[in-house]
Write a protein that holds these residues in place. Structure first.
Motif, PDB file in Angstrom:
ATOM      1  N   PRO A  12     -15.542  10.398  12.338  1.00  0.00           N
ATOM      2  CA  PRO A  12     -15.280  10.809  10.955  1.00  0.00           C
ATOM      3  C   PRO A  12     -14.085  11.768  10.883  1.00  0.00           C
ATOM      4  CG  PRO A  12     -17.618  11.004  11.505  1.00  0.00           C
ATOM      5  CD  PRO A  12     -16.888  10.768  12.794  1.00  0.00           C
ATOM      6  N   PRO A  13     -13.395  11.812   9.741  1.00  0.00           N
ATOM      7  CA  PRO A  13     -13.736  11.075   8.525  1.00  0.00           C
ATOM      8  C   PRO A  13     -13.250   9.632   8.489  1.00  0.00           C
ATOM      9  CG  PRO A  13     -11.893  12.527   8.108  1.00  0.00           C
ATOM     10  CD  PRO A  13     -12.363  12.840   9.503  1.00  0.00           C
ATOM     11  N   ALA A  14     -12.394   9.206   9.412  1.00  0.00           N
ATOM     12  CA  ALA A  14     -11.925   7.816   9.385  1.00  0.00           C
ATOM     13  C   ALA A  14     -13.077   6.867   9.687  1.00  0.00           C
ATOM     14  CB  ALA A  14     -10.787   7.610  10.374  1.00  0.00           C
ATOM     15  N   ALA A  15     -13.815   7.134  10.778  1.00  0.00           N
ATOM     16  CA  ALA A  15     -14.994   6.345  11.159  1.00  0.00           C
ATOM     17  C   ALA A  15     -14.704   4.847  11.152  1.00  0.00           C
ATOM     18  CB  ALA A  15     -16.177   6.674  10.250  1.00  0.00           C
ATOM     19  N   LEU A  16     -13.607   4.459  11.803  1.00  0.00           N
ATOM     20  CA  LEU A  16     -13.222   3.056  11.847  1.00  0.00           C
ATOM     21  C   LEU A  16     -14.129   2.262  12.782  1.00  0.00           C
ATOM     22  CD1 LEU A  16      -9.338   3.386  12.209  1.00  0.00           C
ATOM     23  CD2 LEU A  16     -10.637   2.993  10.107  1.00  0.00           C
ATOM     24  N   ASP A  17     -14.290   0.996  12.487  1.00  0.00           N
ATOM     25  CA  ASP A  17     -14.920   0.086  13.438  1.00  0.00           C
ATOM     26  C   ASP A  17     -14.081   0.097  14.707  1.00  0.00           C
ATOM     27  OD1 ASP A  17     -16.851  -2.384  13.807  1.00  0.00           O
ATOM     28  OD2 ASP A  17     -14.860  -2.997  14.501  1.00  0.00           O
ATOM     29  N   ILE A  18     -14.734   0.028  15.853  1.00  0.00           N
ATOM     30  CA  ILE A  18     -13.990   0.165  17.103  1.00  0.00           C
ATOM     31  C   ILE A  18     -12.944  -0.932  17.276  1.00  0.00           C
ATOM     32  CG2 ILE A  18     -15.688  -1.088  18.504  1.00  0.00           C
ATOM     33  CD1 ILE A  18     -15.016   1.023  20.744  1.00  0.00           C
ATOM     34  N   ALA A  19     -13.212  -2.114  16.765  1.00  0.00           N
ATOM     35  CA  ALA A  19     -12.214  -3.191  16.871  1.00  0.00           C
ATOM     36  C   ALA A  19     -10.944  -2.815  16.118  1.00  0.00           C
ATOM     37  CB  ALA A  19     -12.793  -4.498  16.334  1.00  0.00           C
ATOM     38  N   VAL A  20     -11.110  -2.208  14.953  1.00  0.00           N
ATOM     39  CA  VAL A  20      -9.949  -1.771  14.166  1.00  0.00           C
ATOM     40  C   VAL A  20      -9.223  -0.642  14.889  1.00  0.00           C
ATOM     41  CG1 VAL A  20      -9.188  -0.778  11.976  1.00  0.00           C
ATOM     42  CG2 VAL A  20     -11.032  -2.466  12.007  1.00  0.00           C
ATOM     43  N   ALA A  21      -9.987   0.309  15.413  1.00  0.00           N
ATOM     44  CA  ALA A  21      -9.381   1.454  16.094  1.00  0.00           C
ATOM     45  C   ALA A  21      -8.582   1.012  17.328  1.00  0.00           C
ATOM     46  CB  ALA A  21     -10.453   2.452  16.497  1.00  0.00           C
ATOM     47  N   VAL A  22      -9.093   0.046  18.058  1.00  0.00           N
ATOM     48  CA  VAL A  22      -8.378  -0.456  19.244  1.00  0.00           C
ATOM     49  C   VAL A  22      -7.057  -1.095  18.829  1.00  0.00           C
ATOM     50  CG1 VAL A  22      -8.429  -2.210  21.063  1.00  0.00           C
ATOM     51  CG2 VAL A  22     -10.411  -0.725  20.702  1.00  0.00           C
ATOM     52  N   ARG A  23      -7.088  -1.911  17.786  1.00  0.00           N
ATOM     53  CA  ARG A  23      -5.848  -2.533  17.312  1.00  0.00           C
ATOM     54  C   ARG A  23      -4.856  -1.490  16.815  1.00  0.00           C
ATOM     55  NH1 ARG A  23      -9.511  -6.182  14.879  1.00  0.00           N
ATOM     56  NH2 ARG A  23      -9.107  -5.298  12.823  1.00  0.00           N
ATOM     57  N   GLN A  24      -5.363  -0.477  16.125  1.00  0.00           N
ATOM     58  CA  GLN A  24      -4.490   0.590  15.638  1.00  0.00           C
ATOM     59  C   GLN A  24      -3.822   1.328  16.798  1.00  0.00           C
ATOM     60  OE1 GLN A  24      -3.699   0.323  12.602  1.00  0.00           O
ATOM     61  NE2 GLN A  24      -4.960   1.619  11.297  1.00  0.00           N
ATOM     62  N   TYR A  25      -4.598   1.606  17.829  1.00  0.00           N
ATOM     63  CA  TYR A  25      -4.056   2.321  18.986  1.00  0.00           C
ATOM     64  C   TYR A  25      -2.923   1.524  19.630  1.00  0.00           C
ATOM     65  CZ  TYR A  25      -4.061   5.057  23.346  1.00  0.00           C
ATOM     66  OH  TYR A  25      -3.699   5.852  24.413  1.00  0.00           O
ATOM     67  N   ALA A  26      -3.128   0.221  19.768  1.00  0.00           N
ATOM     68  CA  ALA A  26      -2.080  -0.636  20.330  1.00  0.00           C
ATOM     69  C   ALA A  26      -0.839  -0.619  19.441  1.00  0.00           C
ATOM     70  CB  ALA A  26      -2.601  -2.066  20.483  1.00  0.00           C
ATOM     71  N   HIS A  27      -1.066  -0.653  18.146  1.00  0.00           N
ATOM     72  CA  HIS A  27       0.040  -0.626  17.186  1.00  0.00           C
ATOM     73  C   HIS A  27       0.809   0.694  17.277  1.00  0.00           C
ATOM     74  CE1 HIS A  27       2.232  -1.125  13.419  1.00  0.00           C
ATOM     75  NE2 HIS A  27       1.712   0.009  12.980  1.00  0.00           N
ATOM     76  N   TYR A  28       0.081   1.804  17.337  1.00  0.00           N
ATOM     77  CA  TYR A  28       0.738   3.114  17.403  1.00  0.00           C
ATOM     78  C   TYR A  28       1.530   3.278  18.698  1.00  0.00           C
ATOM     79  CZ  TYR A  28      -2.487   4.319  13.581  1.00  0.00           C
ATOM     80  OH  TYR A  28      -3.189   4.348  12.415  1.00  0.00           O
TER      81      TYR A  28
END
Length: 296
Positions: A12-28
């Motif tokens: 929190p507060p983002a509390a993203l689904d882990i699949a979304v968070a993994v994709r975001q990390y790769a993108h960043y």
């Protein structure tokens, strides 16, 4: 600022689904500000899922920088250690040059007895950050120093009461300096500079005073440079960006008593030995703030 943001998108507060968070990390990582990105903060219970999701996205070229993970404890340390060992074994073939590796572990402790028990259960070679409540920090930090472990301070949350006082943060940092403890921060540091911000991403969320991560790291540097607590507290609460001048070799702050300069060598030493990173569920906000302030 290199590697300063540990990405905690699943919290929190983002509390993203882990699949979304993994994709975001790769993108960043692939973006223009990827050099600011540190570890992915992953719950121990989600490591196997993370491994499966990240596998097609991991760097494979020789010499590539691996994804590094900081794992937060589940409450069952032996099970967590098994999960981390399995993760590292799966990615062992090339984790020195590519792939992924868990190389940090975060555990909360609230008493001397709990600290001793946790310390005994974790291999000494595993870099471990022990998060302690501010109410017990002055007692527990010297005990952490005696174990050779690292410390973690929680600098905010999703409600106003979760934010510690300025004096609490200053005392925490002073104690780390006095006992040669390396630490990191987490929560409530989405923004670069001290100010009033929404506490969550809900459009109707209340606002609260949040510490800026630039303030926290510069206050740590000020203390490490031998300045007194009162001055560091003023810097921790500084909200006027015009008082700060940042370039490639130094940071200057126009305090109430005059201009104070912190040079690059000092700031580098602080990042390496005192305050290494901060966890944030957002990576874009810390980056966008720097750009908006003209500091990047």
């Amino acid at each position: 600022m290199e590697g300063i943001v540990d990405y905690a998108g699943v919290y929190p507060p983002a509390a993203l689904d882990i699949a979304v968070a993994v994709r975001q990390y790769a993108h960043y990582r692939a973006g223009g500000a990827g050099w600011m990105l540190g570890r992915f903060v992953c719950p121990a219970s989600a490591l196997a899922t993370f491994s499966q999701l990240a596998d097609p996205l991991l760097p494979r070229d020789a010499g590539a920088i691996p994804w590094r993970l900081s794992v937060t404890a589940s409450g069952d340390i032996p099970a967590d250690l098994d999960r981390m060992a399995a993760f590292n074994e799966r990615h062992r073939v090339c984790f020195e040059e590519c792939g992924a590796i868990v190389d940090a572990y975060d555990v909360r402790v609230s008493s001397a007895a709990e600290l001793a028990s946790v310390n005994a259960a974790i291999p000494q070679e595993l870099v471990t950050y022990l998060e302690v409540p501010f109410a017990h920090a002055l007692d527990l930090l010297p005990r952490i120093a005696a174990t050779g472990r690292r410390a973690k301070m929680r600098t905010g949350g999703v409600v106003a009461d979760a934010f510690p006082s300025t004096d609490s943060i200053i005392a925490f940092l002073q104690t780390c300096i006095a006992h040669n403890i390396t630490a990191k921060a987490t929560a409530g540091l989405h923004h670069a500079l001290r100010g009033a911000y929404r506490l969550t991403y809900d459009a109707a969320a209340p606002t609260g005073s949040m510490f800026g991560y630039v303030n926290v790291f510069l206050a740590a540097a000020l203390l490490a440079n031998g300045e007194d607590a009162a001055l560091a507290a003023q810097l921790l609460e500084e909200s006027d960006p015009t008082t700060l001048s940042i370039d490639e070799v130094q940071v200057s702050w126009r305090s109430a008593t005059g201009i104070i300069t912190l040079d690059r060598a000092l700031l580098q030493r602080v990042r390496e030995t005192l305050l290494v990173s901060f966890g944030s569920c957002s990576f874009t906000e810390p980056v966008d703030d720097l750009k908006a302030l003209g500091w990047m």
